[in-house]
Design a protein around this motif. Sequence first.
Motif, PDB file in Angstrom:
ATOM      1  N   PRO A  46       0.845  -1.211   0.000  1.00 45.67           N
ATOM      2  CA  PRO A  46       0.000   0.000   0.000  1.00 45.67           C
ATOM      3  C   PRO A  46       0.871   1.249   0.000  1.00 45.67           C
ATOM      4  CG  PRO A  46      -0.720  -1.579   1.680  1.00 45.67           C
ATOM      5  CD  PRO A  46       0.619  -2.052   1.172  1.00 45.67           C
ATOM      6  N   VAL A  47       0.578   2.159  -0.929  1.00 44.69           N
ATOM      7  CA  VAL A  47       1.360   3.404  -0.998  1.00 44.69           C
ATOM      8  C   VAL A  47       0.494   4.652  -0.811  1.00 44.69           C
ATOM      9  CG1 VAL A  47       3.215   2.419  -2.412  1.00 44.69           C
ATOM     10  CG2 VAL A  47       1.243   3.475  -3.533  1.00 44.69           C
ATOM     11  N   ALA A  48      -0.829   4.509  -0.886  1.00 49.38           N
ATOM     12  CA  ALA A  48      -1.687   5.683  -0.685  1.00 49.38           C
ATOM     13  C   ALA A  48      -3.114   5.242  -0.375  1.00 49.38           C
ATOM     14  CB  ALA A  48      -1.677   6.568  -1.938  1.00 49.38           C
ATOM     15  N   ARG A  49      -3.806   6.067   0.384  1.00 49.37           N
ATOM     16  CA  ARG A  49      -5.216   5.816   0.701  1.00 49.37           C
ATOM     17  C   ARG A  49      -6.024   7.091   0.411  1.00 49.37           C
ATOM     18  NH1 ARG A  49      -2.757   2.402   4.526  1.00 49.37           N
ATOM     19  NH2 ARG A  49      -3.549   0.272   4.269  1.00 49.37           N
ATOM     20  N   PRO A  50      -6.334   7.312  -0.870  1.00 48.24           N
ATOM     21  CA  PRO A  50      -7.031   8.553  -1.247  1.00 48.24           C
ATOM     22  C   PRO A  50      -8.519   8.533  -0.839  1.00 48.24           C
ATOM     23  CG  PRO A  50      -5.760   7.634  -3.098  1.00 48.24           C
ATOM     24  CD  PRO A  50      -5.871   6.573  -2.044  1.00 48.24           C
ATOM     25  N   PRO A  51      -8.960   9.587  -0.205  1.00 48.90           N
ATOM     26  CA  PRO A  51     -10.353   9.685   0.253  1.00 48.90           C
ATOM     27  C   PRO A  51     -11.216  10.446  -0.763  1.00 48.90           C
ATOM     28  CG  PRO A  51      -9.022  11.338   1.350  1.00 48.90           C
ATOM     29  CD  PRO A  51      -8.158  10.703   0.292  1.00 48.90           C
ATOM     30  N   PHE A  52     -12.146   9.728  -1.407  1.00 49.74           N
ATOM     31  CA  PHE A  52     -12.941  10.367  -2.471  1.00 49.74           C
ATOM     32  C   PHE A  52     -13.852  11.463  -1.917  1.00 49.74           C
ATOM     33  CE2 PHE A  52     -16.395  10.235  -5.772  1.00 49.74           C
ATOM     34  CZ  PHE A  52     -15.625  10.746  -6.809  1.00 49.74           C
ATOM     35  N   ALA A  53     -14.215  11.359  -0.633  1.00 41.54           N
ATOM     36  CA  ALA A  53     -15.123  12.358  -0.044  1.00 41.54           C
ATOM     37  C   ALA A  53     -14.526  13.763  -0.036  1.00 41.54           C
ATOM     38  CB  ALA A  53     -15.507  11.948   1.380  1.00 41.54           C
ATOM     39  N   THR A  54     -13.215  13.870  -0.227  1.00 35.12           N
ATOM     40  CA  THR A  54     -12.589  15.199  -0.162  1.00 35.12           C
ATOM     41  C   THR A  54     -12.633  15.941  -1.497  1.00 35.12           C
ATOM     42  OG1 THR A  54     -10.389  14.345  -0.744  1.00 35.12           O
ATOM     43  CG2 THR A  54     -10.972  14.403   1.612  1.00 35.12           C
ATOM     44  N   MET A  55     -13.201  15.327  -2.536  1.00 31.64           N
ATOM     45  CA  MET A  55     -13.213  15.993  -3.849  1.00 31.64           C
ATOM     46  C   MET A  55     -14.000  17.309  -3.779  1.00 31.64           C
ATOM     47  SD  MET A  55     -11.426  13.829  -5.579  1.00 31.64           S
ATOM     48  CE  MET A  55     -11.621  13.969  -7.369  1.00 31.64           C
ATOM     49  N   TYR A  56     -13.484  18.308  -4.443  1.00 31.14           N
ATOM     50  CA  TYR A  56     -14.141  19.623  -4.437  1.00 31.14           C
ATOM     51  C   TYR A  56     -15.457  19.583  -5.211  1.00 31.14           C
ATOM     52  CZ  TYR A  56     -14.288  24.774  -4.552  1.00 31.14           C
ATOM     53  OH  TYR A  56     -14.635  26.097  -4.401  1.00 31.14           O
ATOM     54  N   TRP A  57     -15.443  18.943  -6.362  1.00 36.00           N
ATOM     55  CA  TRP A  57     -16.632  18.866  -7.205  1.00 36.00           C
ATOM     56  C   TRP A  57     -17.229  17.469  -7.113  1.00 36.00           C
ATOM     57  CZ3 TRP A  57     -18.086  23.495  -8.771  1.00 36.00           C
ATOM     58  CH2 TRP A  57     -17.132  24.480  -9.037  1.00 36.00           C
ATOM     59  N   THR A  58     -18.573  17.386  -7.099  1.00 31.75           N
ATOM     60  CA  THR A  58     -19.263  16.096  -7.042  1.00 31.75           C
ATOM     61  C   THR A  58     -19.520  15.562  -8.446  1.00 31.75           C
ATOM     62  OG1 THR A  58     -21.488  17.010  -7.176  1.00 31.75           O
ATOM     63  CG2 THR A  58     -20.469  16.900  -4.972  1.00 31.75           C
ATOM     64  N   TYR A  59     -19.890  14.278  -8.504  1.00 29.73           N
ATOM     65  CA  TYR A  59     -20.200  13.689  -9.807  1.00 29.73           C
ATOM     66  C   TYR A  59     -21.369  14.406 -10.480  1.00 29.73           C
ATOM     67  CZ  TYR A  59     -24.202  11.168  -7.840  1.00 29.73           C
ATOM     68  OH  TYR A  59     -25.404  10.871  -7.254  1.00 29.73           O
TER      69      TYR A  59
END
Lengths: 417, 417
Positions: free
Chosen positions: B312-325
């Motif tokens: 494992p090299v990263a755990r990106p959190p999608f909830a932090t995105m500025y813009w939503t789908y």
Amino acid sequence: MSTPRPLGTDSPFAVPSDSLFGTHNLPYGVFGTADDPRRRIGVAYGEHVLDAGAAALAVGAPAELAGPLAAPHLGPLLAAGRTTWTRVRAALTEWLTEPRHRAAVEPYLIPRAAAVLHLPFEVADYVDFYASEHHASNVGRIFRPGVEPLTPNWRHLPIGYHGRSGTVVVSGTPVVRPSGQRKAPDRPVPDFGPSRRLDIEAEVGFVLGAPTRQGEPVALADADEHVFGVCLVNDWSARDIQAWEYVPLGPFLGKSFATSVSPWVVPLEALAQARTDPPARAPEPLPYLDDRAARRPGALGLELEVRLNGHPVARPPFATMYWTYAQMLAHMTVNGASVRAGDLFASGTVSGPEPDTRGSLIELTWNGEQPLKLPDGTTRSFLEDGDEVTITATAPGPDGTRIGFGEVTGRVEPARP
Amino acid sequence: MSTPRPLGTDSPFAVPSDSLFGTHNLPYGVFGTADDPRRRIGVAYGEHVLDAGAAALAVGAPAELAGPLAAPHLGPLLAAGRTTWTRVRAALTEWLTEPRHRAAVEPYLIPRAAAVLHLPFEVADYVDFYASEHHASNVGRIFRPGVEPLTPNWRHLPIGYHGRSGTVVVSGTPVVRPSGQRKAPDRPVPDFGPSRRLDIEAEVGFVLGAPTRQGEPVALADADEHVFGVCLVNDWSARDIQAWEYVPLGPFLGKSFATSVSPWVVPLEALAQARTDPPARAPEPLPYLDDRAARRPGALGLELEVRLNGHPVARPPFATMYWTYAQMLAHMTVNGASVRAGDLFASGTVSGPEPDTRGSLIELTWNGEQPLKLPDGTTRSFLEDGDEVTITATAPGPDGTRIGFGEVTGRVEPARP
């Protein structure tokens, strides 16, 4: 063996030698008629369109030829590759010229005026290049005054980007004025509304077939194995939307609302006499783009004309493009990107060195500062609702003939409320 | 009415409540098996995959449901729209949970290990956004040091561009290192060769259906009528090729060689518990992007993990995105661009605020200046031949469960000579 009956002047086979659609052309399209709306492959011939699939059956063509021609779009023919393309073209020529086929073929020659023309193929990926030095320089001067107009990469590679294939439409489809974010230079933030700077780009498109596998580039010398034919493209552009959005990832909504293509795809084989030398390049291109040892010259002498509400406003010369179609294809795939049947790439705006050879309004009016005066007494900086733009082209054919490309036309509809 | 037999632990219906693929998930894919390579729609359930078309026939489902499930890809189901999507999902849940269906359905539950997974739909248009503020800021700092990292438009619109749909591949497909033009900062001209800065971008993808007509935008509130489901995306990126080519028209060959997607598309309906509030935006978005009055929160709490050669090299959190789908879709169509069944848009690299939540190597190694030290004793600035990258994700489900997204994985093959 019966003697062929002489051709009357009203025979569909009596195509005059100055026709843009003689046997030297034979472009492919997809059509239906009011009586029979089924989509089928048509080949323009004189003032008629040949129902190619029906004619193939009528003359008893082998399955290799009749199969692809029986499809409701050009997909299977595009997939079949160069050998089949050459055989189909030779067969069509035979069916249209040999007296022994006349009786069988004649019922399938339909007046072109009765044909409703459709998008001739499902567009797989659409790529738009930026291959005119005059256009790129003009745009650079307009958008980035006071600095070198061409970016440092421009003479090293054909710059391009992917466009939206789902909004490629056939000539005649109305174009709704797009809305979007626009930011005036003197305002701190953008507002939202219909584009005020709707423009056209007169381009030449290349239709691909003979699919390749991912990881396997198309070499410059193999380009013609994958280029089925050539069409005209109007890359409608909302300059205000584009100017605000395009840094850093390129044009998006300023282009993706509509791209119009001509309904006829002129076979690459028809353009042998249109070949001409490209401009000298400096610096020398890297080896994968170096066409100095090419077997045949790589530029094509298409002469475009842009009409606005019927008035000619520009005559862009395609032969002046810095990068050739073969260089564009070699570059597009040099990273291993695959080719699919139905891929379309366009040249970018065709602009020549003279002011009246520029293929976009932003150049013709120099960013709106020098509006066009039309013969009807009106002026235009950018397009107004109701305006109709038509792009046509011809190219040299054999024995002094000309090859026609038909036209790509579209009328601007008002923005939706 | 017969009493249902109790479920043995080896029953395919005995899915434990902590499974990532219980009835709360039911993602769609396309599979074949060694015995029966025909492509057919599968639904992941526990350790099995349901042959959905065959099961629909076995239980006597109505044509509205059985028809789309009988296709060799998700296209017809995507085209059918939200009402059908909801009905199909409800029917699948019934078939898998009601004892009366067990006997009919059980023959069509195939061990997932025996399934060969294919690209689940033909990608129509592929758009890639740039919706993480942390990612865009990091990239801005790396590429344009000393100036404001975000471009002036960034907080006003979700920046995006079209990618190459023909090179979207399913997880597991090897990725050939691309070659192209690279220009070192200290060299006056580019050279040609294999990318030396091959990178990944961990992204979340959205699969669209319910086609729209050109000229008719999808309003923010209507986004869920068109978003069928969610997958994982690895947007492989050749940073050296990209850096040289991307001004002024955006990324092209630095991206178009390959984009990998996970084989399972998680239905949007499965993600009700994953919804969460997006970050505060300043300035306020224009009305067509303003989601403050939305019925439900628009961010999704997917937790990604990036593994490099198993580490494992990263755990990106999608909830932090500025813009939503929903904002991305509303923006993408606000100019009237139409939606087709099979359109795919991806979020752009998911990067959170902390260094170990960054979804690309260029950020994790800060442009290669701080190589990653892997537990196997090796270090990485960018990807080496033979490296394997796997992205996985989970999201909250109902009653404390988790929703699995499977994985998108790919191994780097050496550049072709």
